[in-house]
Design an enzyme around this catalytic site. Structure first.
Site, PDB file in Angstrom:
ATOM      1  N   ASP A 288       0.830  -1.210   0.000  1.00  0.00           N
ATOM      2  CA  ASP A 288       0.000   0.000   0.000  1.00  0.00           C
ATOM      3  C   ASP A 288       0.863   1.258   0.000  1.00  0.00           C
ATOM      4  OD1 ASP A 288       1.004  -0.302   2.533  1.00  0.00           O
ATOM      5  OD2 ASP A 288      -0.884   0.090   3.577  1.00  0.00           O
ATOM      6  N   GLU A 289       2.013   1.183  -0.659  1.00  0.00           N
ATOM      7  CA  GLU A 289       2.940   2.311  -0.721  1.00  0.00           C
ATOM      8  C   GLU A 289       2.977   2.900  -2.131  1.00  0.00           C
ATOM      9  OE1 GLU A 289       6.118   1.038   2.772  1.00  0.00           O
ATOM     10  OE2 GLU A 289       6.602   0.624   0.680  1.00  0.00           O
TER      11      GLU A 289
END
Length: 215
Positions: A135-136
């Site tokens: 989720d970066e």
């Protein structure tokens, strides 16, 4: 399948066995040629797809780290010539892990796709966004100082925090941002990225939305 139709209206026995064998051989070689062309086309398509996947995230369609690093060199060189600032932003989604654990990875993938769509929608055409995994996400915002990036991140955050629908339930995510600036914080992308990542870590630890890198 290769088919040949032989017609001769002058003689019933115009085609002897030798002629027919030559035709059969020609048909066989033609079939082999077509099959080879088909294989070459399939290999070319697979090569093209492999090249696409080597530069783009297959889930979201966003550039990956490799492409981001290549683009950063061009943007940093341009910024140096034009005397512009660049903001390198590291984003970690807040609340995504809980959603992923509760609803499963398939729902998590759908969230990431929707987030990517929202991020692309609010950024300017010349801004670059990449998914670095999980989720970066990382942004390169060209010609953008502190006042500018605060406006950009506020716009991104407002978009992120709009409710999402999963299996009829409304869920919400947010984000923690770390920011480093060219040329103030460095002149090389990986150095700026490391500093933006560290600032993001501090923002996450202190439950802040945004943290600017400081020496």
């Amino acid at each position: 399948m290769v088919l040949f139709n032989l017609d001769n209206f002058e003689s019933e026995d115009a085609f002897n066995e030798v002629s027919l064998e030559l035709v059969r051989l020609f048909a066989t070689y033609t079939k082999i040629l077509f099959e080879r062309l088909k294989v070459e086309e399939e290999l070319a398509e697979k090569t093209r797809l492999l090249e696409v996947f080597s530069y783009y995230d297959p889930l979201t369609g966003l550039p990956n780290r490799r492409l981001m690093e290549e683009l950063s060199k061009k943007l940093l060189a341009l910024a140096k010539r034009e005397g512009k600032e660049i903001a390198v932003v590291f984003l970690d989604l807040s609340g995504f892990k809980k959603i992923n654990d509760t609803f499963g990875h398939e729902a998590g993938d759908q969230i990431l796709k929707e987030v990517s769509t929202r991020l692309k929608r609010v950024l300017r055409e010349n801004d670059v966004i990449a998914r670095f995994g999980g989720d970066e996400f990382v942004f390169i915002i060209y010609d953008c100082g502190k006042d500018c990036i605060e406006t950009v991140l506020r716009r991104i955050l407002n978009s992120l925090e709009k409710p999402l629908d999963i299996e009829g339930q409304k869920v919400q995510i947010s984000g923690n941002f770390g920011v480093a600036f060219y040329p103030k914080d460095g002149e090389e992308f990986n150095n700026l990225l490391r500093k933006a990542d560290f600032a993001m870590y501090l923002a996450k630890r202190n439950k802040e939305h945004v943290r600017f890198y400081e020496e």
